[in-house]
Design a protein around this motif. Structure first.
Motif, PDB file in Angstrom:
ATOM      1  N   ASP A  14       0.836  -1.207   0.000  1.00 46.90           N
ATOM      2  CA  ASP A  14       0.000   0.000   0.000  1.00 46.90           C
ATOM      3  C   ASP A  14       0.868   1.254   0.000  1.00 46.90           C
ATOM      4  OD1 ASP A  14      -1.488   2.256   1.569  1.00 46.90           O
ATOM      5  OD2 ASP A  14      -3.091   0.931   0.898  1.00 46.90           O
TER       6      ASP A  14
ATOM      7  N   ARG B  64       1.337   4.083  -3.125  1.00 49.05           N
ATOM      8  CA  ARG B  64       1.006   5.491  -2.894  1.00 49.05           C
ATOM      9  C   ARG B  64       2.206   6.396  -3.159  1.00 49.05           C
ATOM     10  NH1 ARG B  64      -3.904   5.896  -0.210  1.00 49.05           N
ATOM     11  NH2 ARG B  64      -4.683   3.893   0.568  1.00 49.05           N
TER      12      ARG B  64
ATOM     13  N   LYS C   2       2.466   9.140  -6.349  1.00 52.36           N
ATOM     14  CA  LYS C   2       2.709  10.541  -6.030  1.00 52.36           C
ATOM     15  C   LYS C   2       3.983  11.043  -6.709  1.00 52.36           C
ATOM     16  CE  LYS C   2       1.163  13.966  -3.328  1.00 52.36           C
ATOM     17  NZ  LYS C   2      -0.246  14.437  -3.309  1.00 52.36           N
TER      18      LYS C   2
ATOM     19  N   GLU D 290      -3.911  12.179  -5.707  1.00 52.81           N
ATOM     20  CA  GLU D 290      -5.055  12.343  -4.805  1.00 52.81           C
ATOM     21  C   GLU D 290      -6.159  13.186  -5.446  1.00 52.81           C
ATOM     22  OE1 GLU D 290      -3.564  12.475  -0.394  1.00 52.81           O
ATOM     23  OE2 GLU D 290      -2.162  13.638  -1.631  1.00 52.81           O
TER      24      GLU D 290
ATOM     25  N   MET E  32      -4.800   7.329  -6.845  1.00 47.08           N
ATOM     26  CA  MET E  32      -4.086   6.551  -5.843  1.00 47.08           C
ATOM     27  C   MET E  32      -4.941   5.442  -5.236  1.00 47.08           C
ATOM     28  SD  MET E  32      -2.145   8.024  -2.486  1.00 47.08           S
ATOM     29  CE  MET E  32      -1.167   9.188  -3.411  1.00 47.08           C
ATOM     30  N   GLU E  33      -6.115   5.811  -4.698  1.00 49.33           N
ATOM     31  CA  GLU E  33      -6.968   4.834  -4.037  1.00 49.33           C
ATOM     32  C   GLU E  33      -7.464   3.767  -5.004  1.00 49.33           C
ATOM     33  OE1 GLU E  33      -7.462   4.512  -0.896  1.00 49.33           O
ATOM     34  OE2 GLU E  33      -6.392   6.325  -0.323  1.00 49.33           O
TER      35      GLU E  33
END
Length: 268
Positions: free
Chosen positions: A114, A118, A122, A152, A221-222
């Motif tokens: 995870d 992320r 980014k 994000e 991202m999610e």
């Protein structure tokens, strides 16, 4: 003297299992070549670029090794050669141990996946887009596929190298001093929008919040984390199936070696 009865069945089971290995080995070779030539695979965002390509070369070698091992197994079964079957058994055992070790390492480090994803997303958006060609292609592919923009959200592009932001001194820049007018990549435009309409907004450098009707507002991202997590479970299931087939192959090869030796002793 050819093996007959139950031993003959084991012989053809060895051949059948090795045909499956051939398919698996060729699939790994083709997959690794495809991933090496196509930079848009989502899994490439789980690690830095160098490690990603090193992993693919290892996958390519493993695929080639499985094809070679399967060849030994088939030839050994056809010719009823104890030497070739023993070589097949030894090579396959090494492959199995390596796979189990790699799978164990991956499982123990799965909790860090995870964070890796992320951080990679980014960094790709703010530091590597328009700088590293492979990362640019990957980010564009992700934004189109998941219908998202930025890590994000679209505002991530405000402080990106893509908008000529000075990332080296970014930590010392107050948010209030950032430019409120900035561009986003074409892949951020909503599906169905014509190229002319999309570029008209992008070329004017409109504020992203005003361009909401034509720009995806969700971050990538999610969505990417959820997709990779779901696919990793499938990889574990397939890996477990392959290990199970390999254990069967080892067992059948050992049984056949014993049958060949018993048959030779009987002839003598």
């Amino acid at each position: 003297m050819s093996l007959t009865g139950c031993c003959g069945i084991v012989k053809y089971l060895v051949i059948l299992v090795n045909l499956l290995f051939w398919i698996i080995g060729f699939a790994l070779v083709l997959l690794s070549i495809w991933m090496l030539t196509d930079p848009t695979f989502l899994i490439s965002m789980t690690q830095n670029e160098n490690n990603y390509f090193i992993g693919l070369y290892i996958l390519l070698v493993v695929g080639g090794l499985i094809v070679t091992v399967a060849f030994l197994g088939c030839c050994g079964a056809f010719k009823e050669s104890e030497y070739m079957l023993f070589s097949f058994f030894s090579c396959l055992l090494i492959v199995l141990v390596a796979e189990v070790a790699a799978g164990t390492w991956a499982y123990r480090n799965s909790s860090k996946l995870d964070t890796y994803v992320r951080t990679a997303v980014k960094e790709a958006v703010q530091d590597e887009y328009s700088v590293v060609a492979t990362r640019t292609a990957t980010v564009d592919s992700i934004q189109k596929y998941f219908r998202c923009c930025g890590a994000e959200g679209p505002n991530d592009w405000q402080s990106s190298v893509y908008n000529h932001a000075d990332r080296s001194s970014f930590v010392n820049i107050a948010i209030s001093k950032l430019n409120v007018v900035y561009k986003v990549p074409e892949s951020c435009c909503v599906e169905g929008l014509s190229t002319e309409e999309c570029n008209s907004f992008r070329s004017k450098g409109l504020i992203t919040s005003i361009a909401t009707p034509v720009i995806y507002t969700d971050g990538c991202m999610e969505k990417l984390v959820k997709e990779i997590t779901k696919n990793i479970k499938l990889v574990y299931i397939i890996g477990a199936g392959v290990v199970g087939i390999e254990i069967l192959a080892l067992t059948f090869a050992l049984l056949m070696c014993c049958a060949i030796r018993r048959n030779d002793n009987y002839k003598n």
